[in-house]
Scaffold this active site. Structure first.
Site, PDB file in Angstrom:
ATOM      1  N   LYS A 170      15.330  79.971  -6.170  1.00  0.00           N
ATOM      2  CA  LYS A 170      14.514  80.577  -7.219  1.00  0.00           C
ATOM      3  C   LYS A 170      13.334  81.250  -6.512  1.00  0.00           C
ATOM      4  CE  LYS A 170      11.166  80.419  -9.443  1.00  0.00           C
ATOM      5  NZ  LYS A 170      10.024  81.423  -9.563  1.00  0.00           N
ATOM      6  N   CYS A 278      -1.317  80.846   3.600  1.00  0.00           N
ATOM      7  CA  CYS A 278      -1.723  79.445   3.456  1.00  0.00           C
ATOM      8  C   CYS A 278      -2.360  78.906   4.728  1.00  0.00           C
ATOM      9  CB  CYS A 278      -0.535  78.586   3.051  1.00  0.00           C
ATOM     10  SG  CYS A 278       0.877  78.736   4.159  1.00  0.00           S
TER      11      CYS A 278
END
Length: 479
Positions: A170, A278
């Site tokens: 996904k 990140c």
């Protein structure tokens, strides 16, 4: 305008069942680029069922055969480098030159590197009278973010496939072009049906994948808050998880560190991809007596970060991914300004291009270590400069957040820097500007997640270890 209205299920691009969509926009202009259909719970079920049906045959193929399929996917992706680079530049905002190299070419190299590691990494291991096998964990549910879309997909899917797992992916609904290209590459490479399934969609689609009882491992990259929810859900079902979450990475510079080199690395890291990384170095820790020196160097360095359209060769920093994300980052900048912090560059009132989702590269100085800007992940182009008096205080500040993804240390000698690096609780620590190593494990401590990606360590995330004990006499005969 591109309509992403099909899911790859059991080797076939299948029209989406739902009319629910996410509209995606060009990050530099705000114009609509396309629409992404949301996969339903039923479509997730069909994809998982396809992965389950394919698992028995895929997991028993020789590792070398699975690796060859992975190389075939890399070959197909390589034919689309320029198209993908432009697509990611538009969706995410990274300048085209960097997008081509970092967002596309590096992931393609990673597909090949993963294939090359597979046979050795997954070979049986003799341990006394035992033989250790690497057994594929099963069906993998992979949920990936928008900031490095192909890279994050690659870190999960390539490793899972060579390990013998089948996958339901996904991808982020905000950056769909690379996921579509991957599906097309898999089909063109002849990957057996059901081995890789791709269901487009939003958080509801992702939750359906998390909830599915036949998914054995959930591999997620994204926010710590969502990672906690996935881990809690997986814990109830005793599913394995691999979570690559947020960061608040520190760069610790000692009094004898080369200040110009420190600033070069920190500015390059913090403002890469408009701060949408990140592992960005978003906290710079400097000796209090050198604050003015670093302030001047940072202010000068930022002047060379030209904002603009990612497709313009003169652009050094592009926009953020969406209006909503831009507004969230701007709100954190406004909060910093309201606290009276030393604004070295940028800020909420800086001049910006007329259109698009831009934020000026922003640097705050003398930031209190326990403040919001020093503790929370901004995920935008914002650097906090923090002063310290002793190196022990600097180490305490560097380790003083809930995160532990990455860090850097600069000192006058490598030995001095290494001594400090060994005291930092982070998954990766760069010493004196050491370059990125794609074979090294990537992942963090604390709120930065669980597990590792990259190299052989990334492949090992997707296997169970089975120990087969042989009669001692048989083991001796075999030896």
């Amino acid at each position: 305008m591109t309509a992403y209205q099909h899911h790859l299920i059991d080797g076939i691009w299948t029209a989406a069942q739902s009319a629910e969509i996410t509209r995606i926009h060009d990050s530099a202009s705000g114009t609509e680029l396309g629409q992404v259909a949301h996969g339903t719970r039923e479509e997730i079920h069909l994809a998982v069922r396809a992965a389950k049906n394919a698992f028995a045959s895929w997991s028993t193929l020789p590792v070398s055969t699975r690796a060859d399929y992975v190389r075939g996917i890399a070959n197909q992706l390589e034919e689309q480098v320029e198209q993908l680079a432009q697509g990611v530049a538009a969706e995410v905002g990274m300048p085209l030159k960097l997008s081509r190299r970092i967002q596309v070419q590096m992931p393609i190299l990673a597909w090949r590197a993963t294939a090359d590691l597979a046979v050795e990494c997954l070979a049986d291991v003799a341990l006394g009278h035992s033989t250790l096998n690497h057994v594929p964990v099963g069906i993998v549910g992979a949920i990936t973010p928008w900031n490095y879309p192909l890279h994050q997909i690659t870190a999960k899917v390539a490793a899972a496939l060579v390990a013998g797992c089948t996958v339901v992916l996904k991808p982020s609904e905000l950056a769909p072009c690379t996921a579509r290209a991957l599906g097309e590459a898999a089909v063109a490479a002849g990957l057996p049906k059901g081995v890789l399934n791709i269901v487009m969609g939003d958080a509801t689609t992702g939750q359906a994948l998390v909830d599915h009882p036949d998914v054995a491992l959930l591999s997620f990259t994204g926010s710590t808050a969502v990672g906690r929810r996935i881990a809690a859900s997986a814990g109830q079902a005793l599913k394995r998880v691999s979570l690559e979450l947020g960061g608040k990475s520190a760069c610790l510079a000692t009094a004898d560190a080369p200040a110009e080199s420190v600033v070069r690395q920190v500015v390059g890291s913090c403002f890469l991809n408009s701060g949408q990384s990140c592992n960005s170095l978003t906290r710079l820790l400097v000796p209090i007596e050198l604050y003015d020196t670093y302030r001047a160097l940072l202010a000068d360095a930022v002047t060379r970060l030209t904002l603009g359209d990612p497709l313009d060769s003169a652009t050094r920093m592009g926009p953020l991914v969406s209006a909503a994300h831009r507004d969230r980052v701007r709100a954190m900048i406004v909060e910093g300004e309201s606290q009276g912090l030393d604004l070295i560059a940028g800020g909420s009132q800086a001049q910006l291009p007329a259109n698009g989702y831009f934020i000026a590269p922003t640097i705050f100085g003398r930031v209190p270590p326990r403040s919001t800007l020093a503790q929370q992940e901004v995920f935008g182009p914002v650097l906090s400069v923090i002063t310290y008096e002793t190196e022990q205080q600097a180490i305490d500040i560097a380790n003083g957040t809930a995160y532990g993804l990455a860090a850097a240390v600069w000192a006058g000698t490598t030995d001095h820097a290494l001594t400090l690096a060994r005291q930092l609780r982070a998954g990766q620590v760069d010493v004196n500007g050491a370059p990125y190593n794609p074979a090294a494990p990537f992942g963090g401590f604390g709120d930065s997640g669980l597990g590792r990606e990259g190299g052989k360590y990334g492949i090992e995330e997707f296997v169970e270890i089975r120990a087969i004990q042989m009669p001692v006499s048989s083991a001796r005969e075999t030896a």
